[in-house]
Motif scaffolding. Structure first.
Motif, PDB file in Angstrom:
ATOM      1  N   ILE A 176      26.685  23.107 -25.852  1.00 45.76           N
ATOM      2  CA  ILE A 176      25.597  22.031 -25.298  1.00 45.76           C
ATOM      3  C   ILE A 176      24.496  23.125 -24.811  1.00 45.76           C
ATOM      4  O   ILE A 176      24.642  23.986 -23.990  1.00 45.76           O
ATOM      5  CB  ILE A 176      26.059  21.144 -24.317  1.00 45.76           C
ATOM      6  CG1 ILE A 176      27.450  20.530 -24.826  1.00 45.76           C
ATOM      7  CG2 ILE A 176      25.111  20.272 -24.066  1.00 45.76           C
ATOM      8  CD1 ILE A 176      27.244  19.550 -25.797  1.00 45.76           C
ATOM      9  N   ALA A 177      23.109  22.618 -25.317  1.00 45.51           N
ATOM     10  CA  ALA A 177      22.123  23.434 -25.148  1.00 45.51           C
ATOM     11  C   ALA A 177      20.861  22.592 -24.948  1.00 45.51           C
ATOM     12  O   ALA A 177      20.850  21.385 -25.339  1.00 45.51           O
ATOM     13  CB  ALA A 177      21.902  24.639 -26.112  1.00 45.51           C
ATOM     14  N   VAL A 178      20.034  23.103 -24.051  1.00 43.34           N
ATOM     15  CA  VAL A 178      18.689  22.394 -23.756  1.00 43.34           C
ATOM     16  C   VAL A 178      17.479  23.621 -24.170  1.00 43.34           C
ATOM     17  O   VAL A 178      17.648  24.533 -24.295  1.00 43.34           O
ATOM     18  CB  VAL A 178      18.614  22.090 -22.302  1.00 43.34           C
ATOM     19  CG1 VAL A 178      19.725  21.014 -22.102  1.00 43.34           C
ATOM     20  CG2 VAL A 178      18.400  23.036 -21.479  1.00 43.34           C
ATOM     21  N   PRO A 219      22.312  22.464 -17.849  1.00 43.37           N
ATOM     22  CA  PRO A 219      22.854  22.476 -16.581  1.00 43.37           C
ATOM     23  C   PRO A 219      24.279  21.638 -16.557  1.00 43.37           C
ATOM     24  O   PRO A 219      24.837  21.298 -15.364  1.00 43.37           O
ATOM     25  CB  PRO A 219      21.551  21.897 -15.951  1.00 43.37           C
ATOM     26  CG  PRO A 219      20.843  21.170 -16.859  1.00 43.37           C
ATOM     27  CD  PRO A 219      20.973  21.656 -18.027  1.00 43.37           C
ATOM     28  N   TYR A 220      24.449  20.690 -17.554  1.00 42.73           N
ATOM     29  CA  TYR A 220      25.503  19.664 -17.405  1.00 42.73           C
ATOM     30  C   TYR A 220      27.016  20.409 -18.152  1.00 42.73           C
ATOM     31  O   TYR A 220      27.885  19.572 -17.935  1.00 42.73           O
ATOM     32  CB  TYR A 220      25.309  18.633 -18.136  1.00 42.73           C
ATOM     33  CG  TYR A 220      24.055  17.925 -18.040  1.00 42.73           C
ATOM     34  CD1 TYR A 220      23.318  17.884 -16.697  1.00 42.73           C
ATOM     35  CD2 TYR A 220      22.836  17.636 -18.982  1.00 42.73           C
ATOM     36  CE1 TYR A 220      22.319  17.335 -16.609  1.00 42.73           C
ATOM     37  CE2 TYR A 220      21.710  17.238 -19.026  1.00 42.73           C
ATOM     38  CZ  TYR A 220      21.434  16.849 -17.530  1.00 42.73           C
ATOM     39  OH  TYR A 220      20.009  16.562 -17.451  1.00 42.73           O
ATOM     40  N   LYS A 223      31.245  24.999 -17.886  1.00 42.33           N
ATOM     41  CA  LYS A 223      31.818  26.376 -17.766  1.00 42.33           C
ATOM     42  C   LYS A 223      30.580  27.370 -17.922  1.00 42.33           C
ATOM     43  O   LYS A 223      30.779  28.173 -17.323  1.00 42.33           O
ATOM     44  CB  LYS A 223      32.685  26.682 -19.014  1.00 42.33           C
ATOM     45  CG  LYS A 223      32.189  26.266 -20.251  1.00 42.33           C
ATOM     46  CD  LYS A 223      33.398  26.449 -21.503  1.00 42.33           C
ATOM     47  CE  LYS A 223      32.956  26.150 -22.749  1.00 42.33           C
ATOM     48  NZ  LYS A 223      33.893  25.535 -23.653  1.00 42.33           N
ATOM     49  N   PHE A 224      29.455  26.846 -18.529  1.00 48.74           N
ATOM     50  CA  PHE A 224      28.298  27.971 -18.690  1.00 48.74           C
ATOM     51  C   PHE A 224      27.663  27.596 -17.593  1.00 48.74           C
ATOM     52  O   PHE A 224      27.249  26.606 -17.155  1.00 48.74           O
ATOM     53  CB  PHE A 224      27.706  27.677 -20.047  1.00 48.74           C
ATOM     54  CG  PHE A 224      28.514  28.161 -21.351  1.00 48.74           C
ATOM     55  CD1 PHE A 224      28.913  29.197 -21.489  1.00 48.74           C
ATOM     56  CD2 PHE A 224      28.592  26.923 -22.107  1.00 48.74           C
ATOM     57  CE1 PHE A 224      29.793  29.497 -22.691  1.00 48.74           C
ATOM     58  CE2 PHE A 224      29.572  27.184 -23.239  1.00 48.74           C
ATOM     59  CZ  PHE A 224      30.030  28.339 -23.504  1.00 48.74           C
ATOM     60  N   PRO A 225      27.101  28.758 -16.651  1.00 44.78           N
ATOM     61  CA  PRO A 225      26.139  28.645 -15.703  1.00 44.78           C
ATOM     62  C   PRO A 225      24.903  28.165 -16.234  1.00 44.78           C
ATOM     63  O   PRO A 225      24.515  28.356 -17.832  1.00 44.78           O
ATOM     64  CB  PRO A 225      25.935  30.128 -15.358  1.00 44.78           C
ATOM     65  CG  PRO A 225      27.150  30.814 -15.883  1.00 44.78           C
ATOM     66  CD  PRO A 225      27.641  30.137 -17.007  1.00 44.78           C
ATOM     67  N   PRO A 226      23.952  27.372 -15.871  1.00 45.17           N
ATOM     68  CA  PRO A 226      22.760  26.673 -16.376  1.00 45.17           C
ATOM     69  C   PRO A 226      21.750  27.882 -16.946  1.00 45.17           C
ATOM     70  O   PRO A 226      21.777  28.957 -15.932  1.00 45.17           O
ATOM     71  CB  PRO A 226      22.253  25.890 -15.394  1.00 45.17           C
ATOM     72  CG  PRO A 226      22.920  26.260 -14.087  1.00 45.17           C
ATOM     73  CD  PRO A 226      24.292  26.944 -14.585  1.00 45.17           C
ATOM     74  N   GLY A 227      21.146  27.439 -17.408  1.00 43.18           N
ATOM     75  CA  GLY A 227      19.647  28.599 -17.850  1.00 43.18           C
ATOM     76  C   GLY A 227      19.963  29.957 -18.688  1.00 43.18           C
ATOM     77  O   GLY A 227      19.001  30.725 -18.438  1.00 43.18           O
TER      78      GLY A 227
END
Lengths: 282, 173
Positions: A176-178, A219-220, A223-227
């Motif tokens: 999931i990415a933004v 950011p949701y 497991k992955f830190p945001p940004g």
């Protein structure tokens, strides 16, 4: 009874062929469901040891580039120090990796373990990276793996001293990415064609996307830190049926030359899982 | 040099080439994957027993799987070509296979055209099964056909180059 033995004797080789074929296929088809097979553990320990030997020689040739990348990252990290806060570096984005519970105390959410990449591939359809860190060092499956330049993948299987990472260049990888500017939730996958490019889909066309925009982890995600950078928009296409973008993005990490990685442990993972499991019970 | 020892050395050499040289080459295209390791099975001596051949091929496939991290995928394809190999040799070789003893399939022993046919059929069979299994997990029909053709051509080219450079002349008694 005699006929049975005759039959077995006559077709013994064909039966052996079927048995071996069945053994191989059952291993193959159970692998995707249960990563933690005994074979997986054994093979990553043995193949990992050979890979490590060869990697020791290989890493010697890229020392200067690795040095440069580490120096660059050092500079980024130094800019986070309180003493560096007088003149904020405008080029760097602040990552909130602490969760404030009360205003006086902060809790660390993400812990980083450094790990050396001992085997990597870009030419397969299901590319996998092997890291020299395993359950003995506290690695469990489903942890995020980031490089010095951006996101690399997810840990899918661990043995005692090695762990196997599904890199972004895996046909079954979905992240999931933004978009950093304008956000908009999307999904990064790989079409298997070119290891330098990934696909970002499901972002609605109401959000303005430009060439060169940075794609970061959402950011949701739990497991992955945001940004964490994933890539940069290279080509913009629109899916007319669903009114979403189909963005071709250049990977932030150079998967051809990546040598070091950090495994990210979400210290709140357990609490989050517990909370989610109560939701399922109700 | 004993035959077993020679083949063990050859196996290690071929696997090393496959894993640390060919697999490290940046891909030209999605379809082009240089597979070479299975040539070890094609080059085993004529008098290898059929049961031994199946077990050896299974082992070769499993070692390849260890490095490709796909348990069973390459082993399945290797076992298939090991099963077909004796039939094919019987077809292509005019004499009884046992007459040749420790000889192994090559341009000298089989003749240029039969040896070429032998390579093409087994290479296609190996890749067909390998890519079919991959296709069942993802991909389209075009992916399957494209990859089968491109990968087979690259493999055959690699085997042809290896045949030119490696001196596999076994002494005729």
């Amino acid at each position: 009874m005699r006929n049975v033995f005759l039959f077995l004797k006559r077709y013994s080789i064909f039966i052996l062929f079927l048995v071996l074929q069945g053994l191989a296929l059952s291993m193959l088809f159970s692998y995707n469901r249960f990563h933690q097979t005994t074979y997986g553990m054994f093979s990553s320990e043995v193949a990992g040891r050979v890979n490590k030997r060869v990697n020791n020689v290989e890493s010697f040739f890229t020392l200067s580039e690795q040095n440069q990348a580490l120096r660059k990252q050092n500079a980024t990290l130094l800019s986070y120090l309180p003493s560096g806060a007088v003149i904020p570096g405008s080029a760097f984005q602040l990552v909130s990796d602490t969760v404030a519970v009360d205003s006086l105390k902060t809790y660390r959410q993400y812990q980083y373990f450094d790990a050396k990449i001992i085997s990597n591939s870009v030419f397969l359809q299901q590319n996998i990276i092997v890291l020299h860190r395993g359950s003995a060092q506290g690695i469990v499956p489903n942890m995020a793996v980031v490089g010095t330049d951006g996101l690399i993948g997810t840990v899918i299987s661990v043995s005692k001293n090695m762990s196997i990472v599904m890199s972004l260049l895996h046909r079954q990888s979905k992240v999931i990415a933004v978009l950093k500017k304008g956000s908009g939730l999307g999904e990064v996958s790989w079409d298997g064609k070119d290891p330098r490019y990934l696909l970002l889909s499901k972002i609605p066309t109401t959000i303005v996307a430009k060439k060169g925009d940075m794609v970061v982890s959402s950011p949701y995600s739990d497991k992955f830190p945001p940004g964490i950078p994933i890539g940069y928009v290279e080509k913009i296409d629109q899916d007319q049926e669903t009114n979403t973008y189909k963005l071709k993005i250049r990977t932030a990490v150079d998967f051809y030359a990546v040598q070091h990685a950090y495994i990210v442990k979400n210290l709140l993972q357990e609490e989050m899982d517990q909370l989610k499991s109560t939701l399922n019970k109700e | 040099m004993s035959l077993v020892f020679k083949n063990i050395i050859r196996f290690i050499f071929i696997m090393f080439i496959q894993v640390f040289v060919l697999s490290k080459i940046p891909p030209l295209h999605q379809f082009v994957v240089p597979y070479f390791y299975f040539v070890f099975i094609l080059w085993l001596p004529f008098n290898t027993g059929r049961v031994a051949l199946l077990f050896i091929s299974f082992a070769v496939g499993m070692v390849a799987d260890m490095f490709f991290k796909t348990p069973g995928l390459h082993a399945a394809a290797c076992v298939l070509i090991a099963y077909v190999r004796p039939f094919l040799i019987n077809l292509l070789l005019p004499k009884e296979a046992t007459d040749w003893g420790n000889e192994e399939p090559s341009k000298k022993t089989l003749g240029a055209v039969p040896y070429g046919t032998y390579l093409v059929i087994l290479t296609l069979l190996h890749h067909f099964f390998l890519i079919l299994l991959e296709w069942m997990q993802f991909g389209s029909f075009l992916y399957f056909i494209g990859k089968l053709v491109a990968t087979s051509l690259v493999s055959l080219l690699l085997i042809a180059i290896a045949d030119l450079f490696l001196n596999r002349k076994s002494k005729l008694r």
